[in-house]
Design a protein around this motif. Structure first.
Motif, PDB file in Angstrom:
ATOM      1  N   TYR A  16       0.827  -1.206   0.000  1.00  0.00           N
ATOM      2  CA  TYR A  16       0.000   0.000   0.000  1.00  0.00           C
ATOM      3  C   TYR A  16       0.864   1.259   0.000  1.00  0.00           C
ATOM      4  O   TYR A  16       0.600   2.206  -0.732  1.00  0.00           O
ATOM      5  N   TYR A  43       2.410   3.017  -3.148  1.00  0.00           N
ATOM      6  CA  TYR A  43       1.514   3.787  -4.012  1.00  0.00           C
ATOM      7  C   TYR A  43       1.779   3.463  -5.484  1.00  0.00           C
ATOM      8  O   TYR A  43       1.705   4.327  -6.349  1.00  0.00           O
ATOM      9  N   TYR A  71      -0.702  -2.644  -7.492  1.00  0.00           N
ATOM     10  CA  TYR A  71      -2.064  -2.892  -7.010  1.00  0.00           C
ATOM     11  C   TYR A  71      -2.826  -3.749  -8.018  1.00  0.00           C
ATOM     12  O   TYR A  71      -3.510  -4.704  -7.652  1.00  0.00           O
TER      13      TYR A  71
END
Length: 183
Positions: free
Chosen positions: A108, A111, A116
């Motif tokens: 997380y 970024y 992701y």
């Protein structure tokens, strides 16, 4: 690896990288260079969630550590899915559960949108290829993830496209699209 999968046993050692990078986050260790260690965003905040992003110790910056975190999350989730009782395994194998949580926190704080996306696609493949999860559970999970994804894309578009990139791409599209010339 206990299951006899040599590929998993190679990547199993990433737990060291996950712990080391978590220490980088906690102490906000900055390394020489622009994209390694803890990368400050010049906000002056002591909150790790808003003061910068994880670039990692391995070199290559946030995208590289993001992919490594995603791979290690896959390994932890694979162990959980392959267990006889998922909830009992999560509670009884605290090391795997904590390392999965640390890896998710690391991921997380990179970024890295590409990481992701890789995590979501990889988790979908892990879940949908599992023989231990019933077809109805897979279908329910698919619907939930699809609705959640559309909500995230609709409500938080900046997660996928930074504001500065959006202006650049809009200007580029307006400049290059010539509908009356067939381009």
């Amino acid at each position: 690896d206990k299951e006899g999968n040599p590929i998993l046993s190679i990547f199993n050692q990433l737990w060291i990288v996950m712990i080391a990078n978590f220490i980088v986050i906690v102490f906000q260790i900055q390394l020489p260079g622009y994209i390694d260690g803890w990368i400050l965003n010049n906000s002056g905040s002591l909150n790790p969630l808003s003061s910068g992003r994880l670039g990692g110790l391995q070199g290559g910056g946030p995208n590289v550590i993001g992919i490594l975190c995603a791979v290690y999350v896959f390994i932890c989730i694979q162990k959980i899915i392959n267990s006889n009782d998922i909830f009992f395994y999560i509670l009884s194998n605290k090391l795997n559960s904590v390392l999965a949580l640390i890896s998710l926190i690391n991921l997380y704080l990179t970024y890295s949108r590409g990481s992701y996306l890789a995590l979501l696609i990889g988790l979908a493949l892990l879940v949908f290829n599992s023989k231990k999860i019933s077809r109805s559970q897979k279908r329910r999970l698919f619907y939930i993830v699809t609705v959640f994804s559309f909500l995230i894309i609709y409500l938080l578009p900046s997660v996928f496209l930074k504001q500065s990139n959006r202006f650049f791409l809009n200007a580029l599209a307006i400049e290059n699209v010539k509908p009356f010339k067939g381009v």
